[in-house]
Write an enzyme that holds these catalytic residues in place. Structure first.
Site, short mmCIF file in Angstrom:
data_model
loop_
_atom_site.label_atom_id
_atom_site.label_comp_id
_atom_site.label_asym_id
_atom_site.label_seq_id
_atom_site.Cartn_x
_atom_site.Cartn_y
_atom_site.Cartn_z
N GLU A 56 0.82 -1.21 0.00
CA GLU A 56 0.00 0.00 0.00
C GLU A 56 0.86 1.26 0.00
O GLU A 56 1.88 1.33 0.68
CB GLU A 56 -0.91 0.01 1.22
CG GLU A 56 -1.85 1.20 1.28
CD GLU A 56 -2.98 0.97 2.25
OE1 GLU A 56 -3.95 0.29 1.86
OE2 GLU A 56 -2.89 1.45 3.40
N LYS A 58 0.59 5.50 0.61
CA LYS A 58 -0.19 6.64 1.11
C LYS A 58 0.79 7.70 1.58
O LYS A 58 1.82 7.38 2.18
CB LYS A 58 -1.13 6.21 2.24
CG LYS A 58 -0.47 5.38 3.35
CD LYS A 58 -1.51 4.71 4.20
CE LYS A 58 -0.87 3.72 5.18
NZ LYS A 58 -1.88 2.91 5.89
N LYS A 118 -8.28 2.45 -2.66
CA LYS A 118 -8.77 2.55 -1.29
C LYS A 118 -9.28 3.95 -1.00
O LYS A 118 -8.56 4.93 -1.20
CB LYS A 118 -7.66 2.19 -0.28
CG LYS A 118 -7.54 0.72 -0.02
CD LYS A 118 -6.63 0.42 1.16
CE LYS A 118 -7.26 0.76 2.49
NZ LYS A 118 -6.43 0.31 3.63
N GLU A 167 -14.26 -4.72 3.78
CA GLU A 167 -13.50 -4.66 5.03
C GLU A 167 -14.39 -4.83 6.26
O GLU A 167 -15.42 -4.17 6.38
CB GLU A 167 -12.76 -3.32 5.12
CG GLU A 167 -11.86 -3.21 6.35
CD GLU A 167 -11.06 -1.93 6.33
OE1 GLU A 167 -10.11 -1.84 5.53
OE2 GLU A 167 -11.37 -1.02 7.12
N ASN A 188 -9.69 -6.07 9.17
CA ASN A 188 -8.91 -4.96 9.72
C ASN A 188 -8.67 -5.21 11.21
O ASN A 188 -9.61 -5.22 12.00
CB ASN A 188 -9.68 -3.64 9.51
CG ASN A 188 -8.82 -2.43 9.83
OD1 ASN A 188 -7.76 -2.54 10.44
ND2 ASN A 188 -9.28 -1.27 9.41
N GLU A 218 -5.30 -7.13 7.44
CA GLU A 218 -4.94 -5.73 7.33
C GLU A 218 -4.57 -5.13 8.69
O GLU A 218 -5.18 -5.47 9.69
CB GLU A 218 -6.10 -4.90 6.76
CG GLU A 218 -6.68 -5.40 5.46
CD GLU A 218 -7.95 -4.63 5.09
OE1 GLU A 218 -8.58 -5.01 4.10
OE2 GLU A 218 -8.31 -3.67 5.80
N SER A 219 -3.62 -4.22 8.68
CA SER A 219 -3.23 -3.39 9.83
C SER A 219 -2.39 -4.15 10.87
O SER A 219 -2.69 -5.30 11.20
CB SER A 219 -4.45 -2.79 10.55
OG SER A 219 -5.16 -1.92 9.70
#
Length: 267
Positions: A56, A58, A118, A167, A188, A218-219
Site C-alpha cells: 500500500e 499513502k 482505497k 473490510e 482490519n 490488514e493493519s
C-alpha cells in the site's frame, strides 16, 4: 475525536471531494474510460503457494501524520513490483491521506500489477471511477455503509467487472459482508473505536468465512513473523502500508513478508 466521529468525518470528506470530481468529467467520457480499461484479476492474484502481499502507498494518515515528504506513486509502484508484490493498494482520499484518483492512473502507467483503490466509497459513481482510472478492485468498508448500500455496491462492482474488497472488524460485520455477496474480505485488525490492534482477529474471523472467499489481513503487520502468523491463521494475503512507506528498502521488505507454505487448515 472519537473513532465514530473520525470515520464519519472521513466519509464526509470523501463525499465532498467526490462532488468536486463529478464536475471534471461528463458521464459519457467516464463511460468511455470505463470501457477502455480491461480489469485484471485482483482476487486471483492473491491466491498462490506463498502469502500474497498487497503493498500500500499513502502520503500520510490522520493518526500517524506524514509518511513520505517526497511522495511519488509511480516510483513507489516500481519498487513494490520489484519486491514481488501481488497487488498494489493506492489511497485516493485527499483530506486524510493526501491521495487522489490521479495517483491510480500514475501507478497503472508504471506497473501491470492489479490495483486496489482505497477510499471511503459510498457512491455508485466511485465504482465506475475506480475502473475508469485503471484500478481493478475497490475497497468497501462495512462500518461506513448501510447493509443495502453494501449489497448494491458489491453487486455494482461485479457488474462493472472489478473486485470488491469488503473490510470487516468483527463477527457482525463479517456476516454482513457475506450476506452482501463478498468474495474477498479484508479483516482490519485495528478497532476503530479504540484504535487498538488485535492480530488474533484474522484467526478468529477466518473460521466464519468460506474457504473460497479470499481473505486479506490488514493493519498492524510489522514483521515477517507477523506475516507468518497471518498465513497460519488462513489468510491469503496481507495488506501492508506503514511498514513499506517507512522502509528504506520496500522491495526487500516485501520479499521478507511473502511467506511460503499453504494457508492454515481451519477446523
Amino acid at each position: 475525536m472519537t473513532a465514530e466521529n473520525l470515520l464519519s468525518r472521513l466519509v464526509l470528506e470523501a463525499r465532498q471531494d467526490l462532488q468536486r470530481r463529478r464536475h471534471l468529467i461528463d458521464s459519457d467520457r467516464l463511460e468511455e474510460a470505463v470501457a477502455a480499461y480491461a480489469p485484471k484479476d485482483f482476487a486471483g492474484a492473491l491466491r498462490g503457494p506463498n502469502l500474497a502481499v498487497i503493498a500500500e502507498m499513502k502520503q500520510r494518515t490522520p493518526s500517524m501524520g506524514v509518511l513520505s515528504e517526497d511522495y511519488r506513486p509511480a516510483d513507489i509502484a516500481h519498487a513494490y513490483a520489484e519486491g514481488g508484490a501481488a497487488a498494489i493498494s493506492v489511497l485516493t482520499h485527499m483530506a486524510g491521506f493526501g491521495g487522489r484518483v490521479e495517483h491510480v492512473r500514475s501507478v497503472r502507467a508504471a506497473t501491470e500489477l492489479p490495483i486496489l483503490r482505497k477510499d471511503f466509497v459510498t457512491d455508485p459513481y466511485e465504482v465506475a471511477e475506480t475502473r475508469a482510472s485503471g484500478a481493478d478492485a475497490v475497497l468497501l468498508i462495512v462500518a461506513a455503509l448501510e447493509q443495502e448500500q453494501l449489497r448494491n455496491l458489491v453487486a455494482l462492482a461485479r457488474s462493472r467487472g472489478i473486485a470488491a474488497l469488503v473490510e470487516v472488524h468483527d463477527e457482525r460485520e463479517t456476516a454482513a459482508a457475506l450476506e452482501a455477496g463478498a468474495t474477498a474480505i479484508g479483516i482490519n485488525h485495528r478497532d476503530l473505536r479504540t484504535f487498538e490492534v488485535d492480530l488474533g482477529l484474522t484467526a478468529r474471523l477466518r473460521k466464519l468465512i468460506p474457504p473460497e472467499v479470499v481473505v486479506v489481513a490488514e493493519s498492524g503487520i510489522h514483521s515477517a513473523e507477523d506475516a507468518r502468523r497471518m498465513r497460519e491463521a488462513g489468510a491469503d494475503a496481507v495488506l501492508v502500508g506503514e511498514l513499506l512507506m517507512r522502509s528504506a528498502d520496500p522491495a526487500g521488505q516485501i520479499r521478507e513478508l511473502a511467506t511460503p507454505g499453504p494457508r492454515g487448515v481451519q477446523p
